[in-house]
Design a protein around this motif. Structure first.
Motif, PDB file in Angstrom:
ATOM      1  N   GLY A 165       0.915   5.650  -1.557  1.00 28.93           N
ATOM      2  CA  GLY A 165       0.248   5.222  -0.338  1.00 28.93           C
ATOM      3  C   GLY A 165      -1.247   5.081  -0.501  1.00 28.93           C
ATOM      4  O   GLY A 165      -1.976   5.105   0.496  1.00 28.93           O
ATOM      5  N   ALA A 166      -1.730   4.899  -1.732  1.00 30.50           N
ATOM      6  CA  ALA A 166      -3.172   4.746  -1.965  1.00 30.50           C
ATOM      7  C   ALA A 166      -3.642   3.382  -1.475  1.00 30.50           C
ATOM      8  O   ALA A 166      -2.879   2.408  -1.471  1.00 30.50           O
ATOM      9  N   PRO A 167      -4.900   3.277  -1.056  1.00 31.31           N
ATOM     10  CA  PRO A 167      -5.427   1.972  -0.643  1.00 31.31           C
ATOM     11  C   PRO A 167      -5.392   0.978  -1.796  1.00 31.31           C
ATOM     12  O   PRO A 167      -5.605   1.333  -2.954  1.00 31.31           O
ATOM     13  N   LEU A 168      -5.104  -0.268  -1.468  1.00 29.48           N
ATOM     14  CA  LEU A 168      -5.070  -1.308  -2.491  1.00 29.48           C
ATOM     15  C   LEU A 168      -6.477  -1.604  -2.978  1.00 29.48           C
ATOM     16  O   LEU A 168      -7.406  -1.725  -2.185  1.00 29.48           O
ATOM     17  N   GLN A 169      -6.631  -1.735  -4.267  1.00 26.96           N
ATOM     18  CA  GLN A 169      -7.931  -2.033  -4.838  1.00 26.96           C
ATOM     19  C   GLN A 169      -7.975  -3.415  -5.467  1.00 26.96           C
ATOM     20  O   GLN A 169      -9.022  -3.881  -5.847  1.00 26.96           O
ATOM     21  N   TYR A 170      -6.853  -4.049  -5.599  1.00 34.08           N
ATOM     22  CA  TYR A 170      -6.809  -5.433  -6.070  1.00 34.08           C
ATOM     23  C   TYR A 170      -5.640  -6.089  -5.378  1.00 34.08           C
ATOM     24  O   TYR A 170      -4.807  -5.433  -4.800  1.00 34.08           O
ATOM     25  N   ALA A 171      -5.546  -7.381  -5.411  1.00 33.29           N
ATOM     26  CA  ALA A 171      -4.718  -8.100  -4.450  1.00 33.29           C
ATOM     27  C   ALA A 171      -3.367  -8.580  -4.955  1.00 33.29           C
ATOM     28  O   ALA A 171      -3.079  -8.451  -6.109  1.00 33.29           O
ATOM     29  N   GLN A 183       0.832  -1.206   0.000  1.00 32.51           N
ATOM     30  CA  GLN A 183       0.000   0.000   0.000  1.00 32.51           C
ATOM     31  C   GLN A 183       0.863   1.252   0.000  1.00 32.51           C
ATOM     32  O   GLN A 183       0.529   2.256  -0.652  1.00 32.51           O
ATOM     33  N   ALA A 184       1.983   1.198   0.713  1.00 33.62           N
ATOM     34  CA  ALA A 184       2.849   2.369   0.789  1.00 33.62           C
ATOM     35  C   ALA A 184       3.450   2.722  -0.569  1.00 33.62           C
ATOM     36  O   ALA A 184       3.785   3.893  -0.809  1.00 33.62           O
ATOM     37  N   ARG A 185       3.590   1.764  -1.476  1.00 28.28           N
ATOM     38  CA  ARG A 185       4.189   2.058  -2.781  1.00 28.28           C
ATOM     39  C   ARG A 185       3.144   2.214  -3.887  1.00 28.28           C
ATOM     40  O   ARG A 185       3.505   2.376  -5.052  1.00 28.28           O
ATOM     41  N   THR A 186       1.858   2.139  -3.557  1.00 25.31           N
ATOM     42  CA  THR A 186       0.806   2.273  -4.557  1.00 25.31           C
ATOM     43  C   THR A 186       0.597   3.749  -4.898  1.00 25.31           C
ATOM     44  O   THR A 186       0.397   4.570  -4.001  1.00 25.31           O
ATOM     45  N   PRO A 187       0.639   4.131  -6.180  1.00 27.78           N
ATOM     46  CA  PRO A 187       0.488   5.555  -6.540  1.00 27.78           C
ATOM     47  C   PRO A 187      -0.886   6.106  -6.168  1.00 27.78           C
ATOM     48  O   PRO A 187      -1.895   5.390  -6.167  1.00 27.78           O
ATOM     49  N   VAL A 188      -0.896   7.387  -5.868  1.00 25.52           N
ATOM     50  CA  VAL A 188      -2.143   8.127  -5.655  1.00 25.52           C
ATOM     51  C   VAL A 188      -2.405   8.926  -6.927  1.00 25.52           C
ATOM     52  O   VAL A 188      -1.718   9.906  -7.217  1.00 25.52           O
ATOM     53  N   TRP A 189      -3.389   8.485  -7.720  1.00 28.37           N
ATOM     54  CA  TRP A 189      -3.704   9.147  -8.976  1.00 28.37           C
ATOM     55  C   TRP A 189      -4.745  10.231  -8.765  1.00 28.37           C
ATOM     56  O   TRP A 189      -5.696  10.068  -7.982  1.00 28.37           O
ATOM     57  N   ASP A 190      -4.558  11.347  -9.453  1.00 26.84           N
ATOM     58  CA  ASP A 190      -5.548  12.428  -9.449  1.00 26.84           C
ATOM     59  C   ASP A 190      -6.509  12.183 -10.605  1.00 26.84           C
ATOM     60  O   ASP A 190      -6.205  12.502 -11.764  1.00 26.84           O
ATOM     61  N   GLU A 191      -7.663  11.582 -10.316  1.00 26.89           N
ATOM     62  CA  GLU A 191      -8.600  11.220 -11.371  1.00 26.89           C
ATOM     63  C   GLU A 191      -9.236  12.430 -12.036  1.00 26.89           C
ATOM     64  O   GLU A 191      -9.758  12.334 -13.147  1.00 26.89           O
ATOM     65  N   THR A 192      -9.190  13.596 -11.363  1.00 24.98           N
ATOM     66  CA  THR A 192      -9.758  14.811 -11.971  1.00 24.98           C
ATOM     67  C   THR A 192      -8.821  15.391 -13.022  1.00 24.98           C
ATOM     68  O   THR A 192      -9.260  16.152 -13.889  1.00 24.98           O
TER      69      THR A 192
END
Length: 765
Positions: A180-186, A55-64
């Protein structure tokens, strides 16, 4: 109160050599069980630690898309051999760009940062080196990796040109504002993307329970070691005027002290082995040693429950000695086991048969639950039925003409105390039952081709080229065994309804579809397309139907029809094939959402194509089967099930060995009496072996028959070939035979080696 506690302490450490042996067996049993339980529960801790790092390495995307940052990130799944590879492509990196844990900064174009395992693989394996021609500028630390063997690379590339509006919603074109984005798939320990952490926790708990069941049998066996001697001791205390409560306290203190010492020894073993385990693995699961740490409360609960369970078993089992001490001291015969002990076993098998009858060819959830209940009930009922069957078998042996003395002696002992021998063999009986059904479950879970036939299309596979980068089509066409399929979808209306047409050459069409025998495709000819198998397609339009593309081009519908069957799971559909070489094809506008497909002759060819794509266009990738195993798939579950079965086997053999050695030591007094009256050592040893062999043979046979009956029921429920199912459990019969041999040896050797008689054995109660 203090003197009774002191007496329990004195009995736990000062009961002669036999008492010391029993203490050692009980302590070692508790130590082994605690070590295995803590190891099983550690899988939950490992999964949690991996989840946090992923989770710490998952990108935080700006969907807007409103963020001014230029950073773009694309996560790509790849594979090298059977090992998954995760490639994170970054573009638009600046000095103030955020970066994930494990690296100091993101790489620039032409640079890569790799995990230690991938660095070693690039140096040794041309398949890895061919994917990464860039310069290695750093190594990812533990904070950014799931496991020591993970193949992960951060690849720097040039910024891609602005995407067309229809591509703007794709993740690779959205700004990245942090990590640090929440994981959405495993993810598992060696996956190409975060996708199985919650299942990992659940699997850890299930594995712990899988270990706890045989551990419960093992600990119960250890808690009742030297049962006859201990019962006589409790009975003697009661006859001397000690109250039932005080006798219970003495027994509880004795059992609790011994079990506590073993539990602490198991904890010490876990603490010692944990730091050494970083290079170990279960199948393809690896871990960092630091991930094995367990919360203090979990450890306290495991130790407390272990000791409390052993004490409870000891207290409940000594109830006859506390309530009827005179009969215990006189070694009175036990009551004849009732026939009611057979009813739970018959009920379990009956429920399984009922599930098969009710399920028929279309079983549902009620039948599945009924069958699962039958499995559990049958497993629990097997040890319960052994005293009744053993008592009946001993009576039959005693009535046979010409029965040898040693066999008569064994039969008499079995009828005198019908509950002793079954307690000796219960662990092995349950172990064979679990192993038989576990073997069948492994075959089903692994999608065994002999058990559950599957469609095999051969080595050729279809791959889709995806990603924002340019596709090196010319180089891919030069690879032997690779066909680039350029079938493009054209949006159109057919008879007033929205549909699609296909634009391409005949070679593109036959690369992904098979024509009916006798049909051929000629370049430059327009065809109507009909797909065998349906695919939810309405069928080709009739000649004369109005077909108009989005660009307003009218397409005449021809008479010629091609009947197609897809070669692969992915199929691109259309109602007409428009040849690209025709004047009409040159005027059509194909869909902008197009990526070419590749047909590779085998996995090695697909790997060469993936190398070309990764090296020439790092942001692009091939989507398809590379023969890799990812996450908690069937292959990994099979590995963990086999590991669990191995643990069950070890605990079953351990319980039997402890009980067999203890039984030999406990019987030394009775055997010494037989020796004094002239019975030969060979006859005494044979009697001991037969005493264990009768219930052991009954238990193993009963477990094998119950397994076969349930396997046949399962075959009926799943509509599988009966012969194939029985073939899969055939190794259980060999395992049962091996367990019988091992059991006889574990009984015979101690019995033969303990024939020396001393005066102490004749005097000691």
């Amino acid at each position: 109160m203090r003197r009774w506690v002191w007496l329990g302490l004195r009995l736990s450490i000062g009961s002669g050599r036999g008492g010391l042996l029993r203490t050692a067996l009980m302590s070692s049993g508790a130590a082994l069980g605690v070590l295995l339980v803590l190891g099983a529960l550690a899988t939950v801790s490992v999964a949690g630690a991996q989840h946090e790092r992923a989770q710490a390495r998952t990108p935080v995307w700006d969907e807007t898309g409103a963020s001014a940052t230029t950073l773009r990130v694309t996560d790509i799944g790849d594979g090298i051999g059977n090992r998954p590879l995760r490639r994170t492509v970054v573009a638009g990196v600046t000095a103030d760009s955020p970066h994930p844990p494990g690296i100091a900064a993101l790489p620039r174009p032409g640079e890569i940062i790799v995990s230690p395992a991938l660095r070693d693989l690039i140096a040794d394996d041309p398949r890895a080196a061919g994917r990464f021609p860039q310069r290695i500028v750093g190594t990812i630390t533990q904070a950014g990796l799931l496991a020591p063997n993970e193949l992960l690379a951060y690849v720097g590339t040039d910024p891609a040109p602005p995407p067309p509006p229809e591509h703007a919603e794709l993740r690779e074109h959205q700004p990245v504002t942090g990590f640090g984005a929440p994981l959405q798939y495993a993810l598992g320990a060696e996956s190409s993307g975060p996708d199985a952490f919650t299942p990992a926790r659940l699997l850890g708990l299930a594995f712990a329970l899988f270990v706890l069941v045989p551990f419960g049998v093992y600990l119960a066996t250890c808690a009742r070691l030297s049962a006859s001697t201990r019962d006589r001791r409790i009975a003697a205390l009661r006859l001397l005027g000690v109250s039932g409560r005080e006798a219970t306290l003495v027994n509880a203190v004795e059992t609790g002290i011994v079990t506590s010492a073993g539990a602490l020894l198991g904890l010490a073993g876990y603490a010692l082995l944990g730091p050494l385990s970083q290079g170990w693995r279960i199948g393809r699961l690896h871990w960092y040693a630091a991930d094995l740490s367990l919360p203090a409360m979990v450890i306290v609960v495991v130790l407390t429950v272990t000791v409390a369970y052993a004490v409870a078993i000891g207290v409940v089992a000594t109830w006859p000695a506390r309530t009827n001490p005179l009969a215990v001291r006189r070694d009175a015969p036990s009551r004849r086991p009732g026939l009611w002990r057979l009813f739970p076993l018959l009920a379990g098998l009956g429920c399984a048969a009922l599930a098969a009858v009710l399920g028929g060819k279309d079983p549902g959830q009620p039948e599945a639950l009924l069958f699962a209940g039958a499995l559990l009930l049958t497993g629990l009922a097997l040890p319960l039925a052994l005293p009744t069957l053993g008592y009946a078998a001993a009576g039959l042996v005693a009535r046979l003409p010409g029965t040898p003395v040693w066999l008569e002696l064994a039969a008499a002992r079995l009828r005198h105390a019908p509950g002793v021998a079954p307690r000796l063999v219960a662990a092995l009986t349950v172990m064979i039952y679990v192993a038989g059904l576990g073997t069948l479950g492994v075959g089903l879970l692994a999608n065994d081709r002999g058990l559950v036939p599957t469609d095999d299309r051969g080595g050729a596979e279809l791959y889709q080229v995806l990603g924002p980068g340019s596709v090196p089509t010319a180089e891919l066409r030069q690879l032997p065994g690779v066909q680039v399929v350029d079938l493009r979808s054209v949006q159109a209306t057919v008879d007033g309804r929205a549909s699609t047409l296909l634009l391409g050459a005949c070679a593109d069409l036959t690369g992904t579809f098979v024509l009916r025998p006798g049909e051929t495709c000629v370049d430059g000819t327009t065809y109507r397309l009909e797909f065998d198998g349906g695919y939810g397609w309405a069928g080709p339009p009739e000649p004369g139907t109005e077909v108009v593309t989005e660009g307003g081009v009218r397409i005449p519908v021809p008479e010629q029809v091609l009947h197609l069957t897809a070669r692969f799971n992915m199929a691109q559909l259309g109602e007409l094939l428009i040849p690209r070489q025709s004047p009409l094809g040159a005027t059509l506008e194909s869909s902008a959402l197009f990526w070419p497909a590749l047909v590779a002759a085998d996995l090695a060819t697909a790997d060469r194509a993936a190398r070309v794509v990764a090296a020439r266009s790092p942001a692009s990738f091939l989507q398809g089967n590379f023969g890799t195993r990812q996450g908690f798939d069937g292959n990994l579950l099979v590995t963990l099930l086999v590991t669990g079965l191995t643990v069950s086997f070890v605990l079953g053999i351990g319980a039997f060995a402890a009980a067999a050695v203890d039984r030999t030591m406990e019987r030394r007094r009775g055997n010494a009496t037989l020796s004094v009256v002239g019975t030969s050592p060979r006859t005494i040893t044979a009697g001991e072996v037969a005493f264990g062999a009768l219930p052991l043979t009954i238990g193993l046979t009963l477990a094998s028959l119950a397994t076969a009956a349930l396997a046949a029921t399962l075959a009926s429920l799943l509509d599988l070939a009966m012969g194939r199912v029985l073939d899969r459990i055939a190794p259980t019969l060999w395992l049962a035979a091996g367990a019988l041999v091992v059991g006889l040896v574990l009984i015979a050797v101690p019995a033969w080696l303990t024939q020396r008689i001393t005066a102490e054995q004749l005097r000691r109660p």
